[in-house]
Design an enzyme around this catalytic site. Structure first.
Site, PDB file in Angstrom:
ATOM      1  N   TYR A 137       6.635 -17.539   3.561  1.00 30.69           N
ATOM      2  CA  TYR A 137       5.717 -16.936   2.622  1.00 30.69           C
ATOM      3  C   TYR A 137       4.584 -17.932   2.233  1.00 30.69           C
ATOM      4  CZ  TYR A 137       4.953 -13.634  -1.336  1.00 30.69           C
ATOM      5  OH  TYR A 137       4.264 -12.351  -1.843  1.00 30.69           O
ATOM      6  N   LYS A 141      -0.001 -16.103  -4.808  1.00 27.97           N
ATOM      7  CA  LYS A 141       0.872 -15.205  -5.988  1.00 27.97           C
ATOM      8  C   LYS A 141       0.931 -16.082  -7.634  1.00 27.97           C
ATOM      9  CE  LYS A 141       1.983 -11.278  -4.122  1.00 27.97           C
ATOM     10  NZ  LYS A 141       0.908 -10.041  -4.239  1.00 27.97           N
TER      11      LYS A 141
HETATM   12  P1  NAD Z   1       1.231  -2.620   1.793  1.00 27.67           P
HETATM   13  O1  NAD Z   1       0.614  -3.040   2.963  1.00 27.67           O
HETATM   14  O2  NAD Z   1       1.759  -1.341   1.823  1.00 27.67           O
HETATM   15  O3  NAD Z   1       0.088  -2.615   0.622  1.00 27.67           O
HETATM   16  C1  NAD Z   1      -0.841  -3.735   0.693  1.00 27.67           C
HETATM   17  C2  NAD Z   1      -2.266  -3.082   0.651  1.00 27.67           C
HETATM   18  O4  NAD Z   1      -3.201  -4.143   0.394  1.00 27.67           O
HETATM   19  C3  NAD Z   1      -2.764  -2.031   1.767  1.00 27.67           C
HETATM   20  O5  NAD Z   1      -2.908  -0.982   1.255  1.00 27.67           O
HETATM   21  C4  NAD Z   1      -3.968  -2.731   2.205  1.00 27.67           C
HETATM   22  O6  NAD Z   1      -4.843  -1.797   2.596  1.00 27.67           O
HETATM   23  C5  NAD Z   1      -4.333  -3.657   0.910  1.00 27.67           C
HETATM   24  N1  NAD Z   1      -5.546  -4.573   1.365  1.00 27.67           N
HETATM   25  C6  NAD Z   1      -5.366  -5.515   1.803  1.00 27.67           C
HETATM   26  N2  NAD Z   1      -6.461  -6.360   2.086  1.00 27.67           N
HETATM   27  C7  NAD Z   1      -7.456  -5.709   1.303  1.00 27.67           C
HETATM   28  C8  NAD Z   1      -8.667  -5.753   0.812  1.00 27.67           C
HETATM   29  N3  NAD Z   1      -9.418  -6.677   1.545  1.00 27.67           N
HETATM   30  N4  NAD Z   1      -9.261  -4.861   0.044  1.00 27.67           N
HETATM   31  C9  NAD Z   1      -8.502  -3.726  -0.353  1.00 27.67           C
HETATM   32  N5  NAD Z   1      -7.420  -3.523  -0.094  1.00 27.67           N
HETATM   33  C10 NAD Z   1      -6.617  -4.585   0.676  1.00 27.67           C
HETATM   34  O7  NAD Z   1       2.304  -3.640   1.116  1.00 27.67           O
HETATM   35  P2  NAD Z   1       3.186  -3.677  -0.258  1.00 27.67           P
HETATM   36  O8  NAD Z   1       4.489  -4.231   0.075  1.00 27.67           O
HETATM   37  O9  NAD Z   1       3.038  -2.364  -0.873  1.00 27.67           O
HETATM   38  O10 NAD Z   1       2.070  -4.642  -1.102  1.00 27.67           O
HETATM   39  C11 NAD Z   1       1.688  -4.185  -2.402  1.00 27.67           C
HETATM   40  C12 NAD Z   1       1.597  -5.324  -3.075  1.00 27.67           C
HETATM   41  O11 NAD Z   1       2.957  -5.658  -3.417  1.00 27.67           O
HETATM   42  C13 NAD Z   1       1.130  -6.560  -2.578  1.00 27.67           C
HETATM   43  O12 NAD Z   1       0.676  -7.382  -3.722  1.00 27.67           O
HETATM   44  C14 NAD Z   1       2.453  -7.476  -2.079  1.00 27.67           C
HETATM   45  O13 NAD Z   1       2.232  -8.702  -2.303  1.00 27.67           O
HETATM   46  C15 NAD Z   1       3.301  -6.727  -3.386  1.00 27.67           C
HETATM   47  N6  NAD Z   1       4.806  -7.214  -3.014  1.00 27.67           N
HETATM   48  C16 NAD Z   1       5.284  -6.708  -1.976  1.00 27.67           C
HETATM   49  C17 NAD Z   1       6.690  -7.084  -2.145  1.00 27.67           C
HETATM   50  C18 NAD Z   1       7.245  -6.756  -0.616  1.00 27.67           C
HETATM   51  O14 NAD Z   1       8.443  -7.272  -0.591  1.00 27.67           O
HETATM   52  N7  NAD Z   1       6.790  -5.770   0.045  1.00 27.67           N
HETATM   53  C19 NAD Z   1       7.421  -7.853  -3.094  1.00 27.67           C
HETATM   54  C20 NAD Z   1       6.617  -7.986  -4.052  1.00 27.67           C
HETATM   55  C21 NAD Z   1       5.482  -7.940  -4.266  1.00 27.67           C
END
Ligand code: NAD
Length: 259
Positions: free
Chosen positions: A159, A166
């Site tokens: 990570y 984060k």
């Molecule tokens: P996801 O890939 O569906 O979403 C990530 C989004 O970030 C995408 O829509 C992408 O277009 C956007 N993004 C990236 N660079 C960008 C930029 N320059 N400008 C605008 N948008 C941008 O994945 P997700 O897992 O739904 O992630 C959403 C959030 O949840 C993130 O912050 C991720 O770190 C967090 N998160 C995810 C998990 C997991 O296990 N999936 C766990 C905890 C937290």
């Protein structure tokens, strides 16, 4: 309060839908079912078609706007359009992050300066940049929500640079909550357990991580995107009116466990 009225008459901007697996999409569905009117921002042309199709099929009539968060003029433009179309809003869901794939593999020690700054820029600073442009339009009682992961506090294999971003995001939540509290605007994060999404695929051996976590959570399962969305709905609603600057875990309790 009935769940289907929890956000009735409220307007929220949802940032970070890439596809139907995105946590932002689960949140959008929960908010829409609770009566909210939504606007969506997508990263760029590459994501436009997919997001447009999803929104047309399930939430026709929502605003759909481009916004690459590395570009200040794109954030200015987003704010200007929301001001023109809505005048005011009740909150923002910031559900986006990015780090180079090669930095989500191996040792944190090898993080490049460029990769470090990129992860911080997109995954942490963007919350401040977006909040800075939008808070003047957010009504008293409004709620800003971001998504984080426990890799901010503990070492999670691969990570790496995202864990450090984060940590910065979570500190930003506290500082923004202190700045905006006097205006009656709350800022919180949901710390989600691991979920299979497009972004998660970028972390090396993510599937192994899922397996390791599943056996160890107190609830002996993983949280799904709809459960994370339920936590976000609570934070968006008046039920959480005294909650700000908090990192709320939606991870089936994994965060309380030792190794
Ligand atoms: P996801 O890939 O569906 O979403 C990530 C989004 O970030 C995408 O829509 C992408 O277009 C956007 N993004 C990236 N660079 C960008 C930029 N320059 N400008 C605008 N948008 C941008 O994945 P997700 O897992 O739904 O992630 C959403 C959030 O949840 C993130 O912050 C991720 O770190 C967090 N998160 C995810 C998990 C997991 O296990 N999936 C766990 C905890 C937290």
């Amino acid at each position: 309060m009935n769940v289907d009225q929890m956000l009735s008459g409220k307007k929220f901007l949802i940032m970070g839908v890439a596809n139907q697996r995105s946590i932002a999409w689960a949140i959008a569905k929960a908010f829409s079912s609770a009566g909210a009117e939504l606007a969506f921002s997508y990263q760029n042309e590459r994501f436009k078609g997919k997001v447009e199709k999803l929104v047309e099929e399930e939430m026709a009539g929502s605003l759909l706007l481009p916004c690459d968060v590395t570009d200040d003029s794109a954030i200015d433009n987003l704010a200007a359009i929301i001001k023109e179309k809505w005048g005011a809003l009740h909150g923002v869901v910031h559900s986006l992050a990015y780090a180079k794939k090669e930095e989500l593999d191996g040792q944190y020690l090898n993080t490049s300066r460029e990769g470090f700054l990129l992860a911080q820029n997109i995954s942490a600073y963007s919350l401040t940049a977006v909040t800075n442009r939008l808070y003047p339009m957010i009504k008293k009682g409004g709620s800003i929500i971001t998504l984080t992961f426990q890799g901010s506090e503990r070492v999670v294999p691969n990570y790496n640079v995202m864990g450090v971003a984060k940590a910065s995001l979570e500190a930003s939540v506290r500082y923004l909550a202190a700045d905006l509290g006097p205006m009656g605007i709350r800022v919180n994060a949901v710390s989600a357990g691991p979920i299979r999404t497009l972004s998660a695929k970028g972390v090396k051996d993510f599937n192994r991580l899922l397996e390791g976590v599943e056996d160890k959570t107190p609830l002996r399962r993983l949280a799904d995107a709809d459960e994370v969305a339920g936590t976000a709905l609570f934070l968006a609603s008046e039920l959480s009116s005294s909650v700000t600057g908090t990192i709320l875990y939606a991870d089936c309790g994994y965060n309380i466990m030792g190794n």
